[in-house]
Design a protein around this motif. Sequence first.
Motif, mmCIF file in Angstrom:
data_model
loop_
_atom_site.group_PDB
_atom_site.id
_atom_site.type_symbol
_atom_site.label_atom_id
_atom_site.label_comp_id
_atom_site.label_asym_id
_atom_site.label_seq_id
_atom_site.Cartn_x
_atom_site.Cartn_y
_atom_site.Cartn_z
ATOM 1 N N PHE B 56 -28.101 20.763 56.783
ATOM 2 C CA PHE B 56 -27.484 19.987 57.776
ATOM 3 C C PHE B 56 -26.078 19.475 57.615
ATOM 4 O O PHE B 56 -25.747 19.201 56.530
ATOM 5 N N ASN B 57 -25.498 19.897 58.655
ATOM 6 C CA ASN B 57 -23.878 19.657 58.592
ATOM 7 C C ASN B 57 -23.681 18.464 59.135
ATOM 8 O O ASN B 57 -24.024 18.066 60.404
ATOM 9 N N VAL B 101 -28.964 9.064 56.759
ATOM 10 C CA VAL B 101 -29.204 10.226 55.749
ATOM 11 C C VAL B 101 -30.620 10.067 55.538
ATOM 12 O O VAL B 101 -31.527 11.100 55.147
ATOM 13 N N ASP B 102 -31.290 8.614 55.395
ATOM 14 C CA ASP B 102 -32.859 8.661 55.186
ATOM 15 C C ASP B 102 -33.393 9.489 56.300
ATOM 16 O O ASP B 102 -34.501 10.124 56.155
ATOM 17 N N MET B 107 -36.632 14.502 57.811
ATOM 18 C CA MET B 107 -36.908 15.782 58.371
ATOM 19 C C MET B 107 -36.895 16.961 57.578
ATOM 20 O O MET B 107 -36.628 17.875 58.233
ATOM 21 N N HIS B 108 -36.879 16.707 56.236
ATOM 22 C CA HIS B 108 -37.147 17.828 55.176
ATOM 23 C C HIS B 108 -35.681 18.326 54.929
ATOM 24 O O HIS B 108 -35.800 19.852 55.078
ATOM 25 N N ALA B 109 -34.599 17.896 55.058
ATOM 26 C CA ALA B 109 -33.289 18.469 54.920
ATOM 27 C C ALA B 109 -33.403 18.992 53.283
ATOM 28 O O ALA B 109 -34.024 18.322 52.519
ATOM 29 N N ASP B 110 -32.603 19.977 52.939
ATOM 30 C CA ASP B 110 -32.493 20.636 51.613
ATOM 31 C C ASP B 110 -31.243 20.378 50.996
ATOM 32 O O ASP B 110 -30.909 20.326 49.986
ATOM 33 N N MET B 111 -30.290 20.450 52.152
ATOM 34 C CA MET B 111 -28.854 20.173 51.705
ATOM 35 C C MET B 111 -27.961 19.584 52.694
ATOM 36 O O MET B 111 -28.355 19.901 54.023
ATOM 37 N N PHE B 112 -27.109 18.730 52.284
ATOM 38 C CA PHE B 112 -26.307 17.980 53.403
ATOM 39 C C PHE B 112 -24.747 18.377 53.093
ATOM 40 O O PHE B 112 -24.402 18.402 51.979
ATOM 41 N N VAL B 113 -24.136 19.156 54.345
ATOM 42 C CA VAL B 113 -22.555 19.295 54.184
ATOM 43 C C VAL B 113 -21.974 18.136 54.856
ATOM 44 O O VAL B 113 -22.151 17.875 56.074
#
Lengths: 165, 315
Positions: B56-57, B101-102, B107-113
């Motif tokens: 997720f960007n 962020v929660d 939504m099953h994010a693995d990485m946040f940029v």
Amino acid sequence: MTLVLPDPEVLCAELVRQLRPDVTADTALVGIHTGGAWLAELLHAALGIALPLGLLDISFYRDDFDKTGLHPQIKPTRIPFEVGGRHIILVDDVLYTGRTVRGAMNELFDYGRPASISLAVLIDRGGRELPVAARYIGTRLEVPSGHMLVLDRDEKGKLRLKFDA
Amino acid sequence: MRNPQLNSKGELQHLLTIEGLPRETLTHILDTATSFIGVTAREVKKVPLLRGKSVFNLFFENSTRTRTTFEIAAKRLSADVINLNIAVSSHTKGETLLDTVDNLSAMHADMFVVRHAESGAPHLIASHVASHLHVVNAGDGRHAHPTQGLLDLYTIRHYKKDFTRLSVAIVGDVLHSRVARSLIHALTVMGTPDIRVIGPMTLIPAGAEKLGVKVFYDLEQGLRDVDVEVMLRLQSERMRGALLPSAQEFFKYYGLTPEKLALAKPDAIVMHPGPLNRGVEIDSAVADGAHAVILSQVTFGIAVRMAVMSILAGN
């Protein structure tokens, strides 16, 4: 471990003998880092293959990335010829589960569509987890599971087989 | 206190800042980036490392270039990329950062940029999310822009090889620049002996010497015999109050022209994080000249971001 390991040079000569009749102008050798790359260098010279030697590091194609993460030392992948239409001989030191070969084939296809891929290995130690078979085999060797058999090269360039921790 | 970027095994879990990372970690990222350079030259410009992962960007502050390069990097690793331009979405409807962020974690994010105008926002997110998630700081306030620092480092290593004999000048709006801070930390970790910051007194942060850099208020003095010039963008949008008389006057004293460039070493390279303000911090003749490596920085930036994302995802 008291298993006597064969001399890689003898096995390499055996591979040269098996490979020689199948080499054509469209034959390309691709060694898999690290042991397979050393072996492929020797075979490439001994067989006088015209196309430059290819090298693969399959770190980006491993199926255990989720478990083990990225390998700390990634060697360059270099395929200095057009893959499309070529007869490619993948070279590795030890054939075991077949997972490395699967990764290598996936990576090769990202460079193009080869006419064929076959596999040459110094040692087939059994224990396959995927439907993979080598066409050219230096020797077959029973190695108990849990032991990592690898090819090693000293400063003088001499190859030897050893067990890795 | 444990470094908040590291997991319980001491591996890099998040990339928030270059400060405090050992040289081996930086070298490992640069070496990994080198192996990704080749990927973009192939027929299929993708490797399957992050297949099935969602990146997720989260851009709470506008950016086209950085967001695009992160997006390309994630796509070349086969990840699914979701771009959220939060500057114009739920944030303005009153949702808090951590609620946003929660929701995305659900939504099953693995990485946040993450890019945010407030320094420390990525750190706040990293300390809040579940342990399987990874956070990459894509620029927070004036604090840090670690992937830019790493791609600058990569570019310098590519052209100059050895950091331990280099003179590097960072020129312009150092005060507002997270790029300058990240690069100073990175160069220091790599053992660069001579790091200079050059700019008008109003745009050099107080106590800059404490970072181990030499401060110059005169461009011509500061550029003498440097190997690398990093020109910074004049960040007028961050300026509060009268820090500068005018952009024209800034160019007159601190703009890099061919004449001033001639004071540096003959093989000096000129870098710029973009976007360029031609005629403000850099003359077009320099920006388009033989010493400029500005477009290489962009290309290397994708490989460096691929390296960072794949190392984090594997830890």
